[in-house]
Design a protein around this motif. Structure first.
Motif, PDB file in Angstrom:
ATOM      1  N   TYR A   1     -14.241  76.957  40.092  1.00 31.36           N
ATOM      2  CA  TYR A   1     -14.140  77.964  41.133  1.00 31.36           C
ATOM      3  C   TYR A   1     -13.859  79.313  40.477  1.00 31.36           C
ATOM      4  O   TYR A   1     -12.864  79.479  39.782  1.00 31.36           O
ATOM      5  CB  TYR A   1     -13.049  77.640  42.159  1.00 31.36           C
ATOM      6  CG  TYR A   1     -13.154  78.556  43.345  1.00 31.36           C
ATOM      7  CD1 TYR A   1     -14.022  78.271  44.387  1.00 31.36           C
ATOM      8  CD2 TYR A   1     -12.438  79.746  43.387  1.00 31.36           C
ATOM      9  CE1 TYR A   1     -14.167  79.132  45.458  1.00 31.36           C
ATOM     10  CE2 TYR A   1     -12.572  80.606  44.459  1.00 31.36           C
ATOM     11  CZ  TYR A   1     -13.437  80.303  45.486  1.00 31.36           C
ATOM     12  OH  TYR A   1     -13.587  81.170  46.531  1.00 31.36           O
ATOM     13  N   GLY A   2     -14.779  80.255  40.659  1.00 27.48           N
ATOM     14  CA  GLY A   2     -14.629  81.601  40.105  1.00 27.48           C
ATOM     15  C   GLY A   2     -15.020  81.735  38.657  1.00 27.48           C
ATOM     16  O   GLY A   2     -14.751  82.770  38.048  1.00 27.48           O
TER      17      GLY A   2
ATOM     18  N   GLY B   1     -17.157  80.704  44.571  1.00 26.65           N
ATOM     19  CA  GLY B   1     -16.502  81.992  44.400  1.00 26.65           C
ATOM     20  C   GLY B   1     -17.190  82.938  43.440  1.00 26.65           C
ATOM     21  O   GLY B   1     -16.573  83.880  42.948  1.00 26.65           O
TER      22      GLY B   1
ATOM     23  N   VAL C   1     -14.664  85.482  37.869  1.00 29.32           N
ATOM     24  CA  VAL C   1     -14.279  86.306  39.012  1.00 29.32           C
ATOM     25  C   VAL C   1     -12.922  85.776  39.444  1.00 29.32           C
ATOM     26  O   VAL C   1     -12.834  84.773  40.135  1.00 29.32           O
ATOM     27  CB  VAL C   1     -15.300  86.204  40.172  1.00 29.32           C
ATOM     28  CG1 VAL C   1     -14.825  87.043  41.356  1.00 29.32           C
ATOM     29  CG2 VAL C   1     -16.679  86.641  39.726  1.00 29.32           C
ATOM     30  N   ASN C   2     -11.855  86.432  38.971  1.00 30.28           N
ATOM     31  CA  ASN C   2     -10.501  85.965  39.304  1.00 30.28           C
ATOM     32  C   ASN C   2     -10.210  86.106  40.785  1.00 30.28           C
ATOM     33  O   ASN C   2      -9.676  85.210  41.407  1.00 30.28           O
ATOM     34  CB  ASN C   2      -9.444  86.725  38.502  1.00 30.28           C
ATOM     35  CG  ASN C   2      -9.389  86.251  37.071  1.00 30.28           C
ATOM     36  OD1 ASN C   2      -9.702  85.117  36.765  1.00 30.28           O
ATOM     37  ND2 ASN C   2      -9.005  87.142  36.183  1.00 30.28           N
ATOM     38  N   ASP C   3     -10.540  87.247  41.330  1.00 33.53           N
ATOM     39  CA  ASP C   3     -10.279  87.518  42.740  1.00 33.53           C
ATOM     40  C   ASP C   3     -11.413  88.393  43.237  1.00 33.53           C
ATOM     41  O   ASP C   3     -11.528  89.539  42.808  1.00 33.53           O
ATOM     42  CB  ASP C   3      -8.932  88.226  42.892  1.00 33.53           C
ATOM     43  CG  ASP C   3      -8.571  88.494  44.337  1.00 33.53           C
ATOM     44  OD1 ASP C   3      -9.280  87.990  45.240  1.00 33.53           O
ATOM     45  OD2 ASP C   3      -7.577  89.194  44.568  1.00 33.53           O
ATOM     46  N   PRO C   4     -12.280  87.868  44.113  1.00 34.92           N
ATOM     47  CA  PRO C   4     -13.437  88.648  44.532  1.00 34.92           C
ATOM     48  C   PRO C   4     -13.098  89.916  45.313  1.00 34.92           C
ATOM     49  O   PRO C   4     -13.895  90.822  45.391  1.00 34.92           O
ATOM     50  CB  PRO C   4     -14.237  87.684  45.412  1.00 34.92           C
ATOM     51  CG  PRO C   4     -13.424  86.470  45.563  1.00 34.92           C
ATOM     52  CD  PRO C   4     -12.239  86.551  44.679  1.00 34.92           C
ATOM     53  N   SER C   5     -11.874  90.029  45.857  1.00 37.26           N
ATOM     54  CA  SER C   5     -11.546  91.201  46.667  1.00 37.26           C
ATOM     55  C   SER C   5     -11.583  92.514  45.887  1.00 37.26           C
ATOM     56  O   SER C   5     -12.021  93.514  46.425  1.00 37.26           O
ATOM     57  CB  SER C   5     -10.213  91.007  47.388  1.00 37.26           C
ATOM     58  OG  SER C   5      -9.187  90.745  46.472  1.00 37.26           O
ATOM     59  N   PRO C   6     -11.119  92.581  44.620  1.00 35.88           N
ATOM     60  CA  PRO C   6     -11.239  93.858  43.919  1.00 35.88           C
ATOM     61  C   PRO C   6     -12.680  94.176  43.523  1.00 35.88           C
ATOM     62  O   PRO C   6     -12.981  95.297  43.165  1.00 35.88           O
ATOM     63  CB  PRO C   6     -10.373  93.715  42.686  1.00 35.88           C
ATOM     64  CG  PRO C   6      -9.786  92.383  42.687  1.00 35.88           C
ATOM     65  CD  PRO C   6     -10.320  91.631  43.867  1.00 35.88           C
TER      66      PRO C   6
ATOM     67  N   GLN D   1     -15.818  94.358  32.053  1.00 34.93           N
ATOM     68  CA  GLN D   1     -15.656  94.247  33.494  1.00 34.93           C
ATOM     69  C   GLN D   1     -16.766  95.033  34.177  1.00 34.93           C
ATOM     70  O   GLN D   1     -17.010  96.188  33.849  1.00 34.93           O
ATOM     71  CB  GLN D   1     -14.299  94.796  33.931  1.00 34.93           C
ATOM     72  CG  GLN D   1     -13.149  93.944  33.478  1.00 34.93           C
ATOM     73  CD  GLN D   1     -11.824  94.425  34.056  1.00 34.93           C
ATOM     74  OE1 GLN D   1     -11.733  95.462  34.673  1.00 34.93           O
ATOM     75  NE2 GLN D   1     -10.789  93.632  33.846  1.00 34.93           N
TER      76      GLN D   1
END
Length: 159
Positions: A84-85, A35, A109-114, A127
């Motif tokens: 992971y991430g 991730g 990377v908490n959530d790659p979508s943003p 960030q």
């Protein structure tokens, strides 16, 4: 009733399915599978090792500096716990902030979508866009990077 013994072909086929021959993965593939963007580490990675406890050790050809949103300094060996991430407990990576070199403690990377990657430099969190880390950056020896910046910014140092 007779007992059938598996044939050697069956045994070999089963072994190849359980233990494929191609277990070699690039560092970029490993990072993506966890991730993280593929370009966190520079283009001069010589080798890496990942132990059973997910401690990642990345060996570079030499220590160097790379530019993302700012300058980063990579020691010859960079280590971290890979999850992971995230790369947590980083050692061997520093980031320049306001003319100070601060050690990067973790990359998340908490959530790659943003499309945001978080750098923890102890006193602050930074960030950045994940897109900055899609491709491994060129990494130059510190002297070359500083010389390049002097020319770029128009400084003229006299000895």
């Amino acid at each position: 009733m007779s007992l059938k013994i598996p044939t050697p072909v069956f045994i070999l086929t089963a072994l190849f399915l359980l233990f494929p021959l191609t277990t070699t993965t690039t560092l970029q593939d490993l990072l993506r599978s966890r991730g993280l963007p593929a370009g966190i580490f520079p283009d001069n990675v010589k080798s890496y090792q990942l132990d059973r406890e997910d401690r990642l050790e990345v060996h570079l050809e030499s220590s160097c500096m790379a530019e993302f949103d700012g300058r980063m300094y990579f020691d010859r060996v960079v280590t971290a716990n890979l999850s992971y991430g995230g790369l947590v407990g980083l050692e061997g990576l520093s980031q320049e902030e306001l003319f100070l070199w601060l050690p990067v403690k973790c990359i998340i990377v908490n959530d790659p979508s943003p499309g945001v990657i978080l750098f923890d430099i102890g006193v602050a969190h930074k960030q950045l866009s994940v897109s900055l880390f899609e491709v491994p950056p060129s990494c130059m020896p510190q002297e070359v990077m500083l010389e390049k910046l002097e020319r770029k910014e128009g400084f003229d140092f006299q000895k």
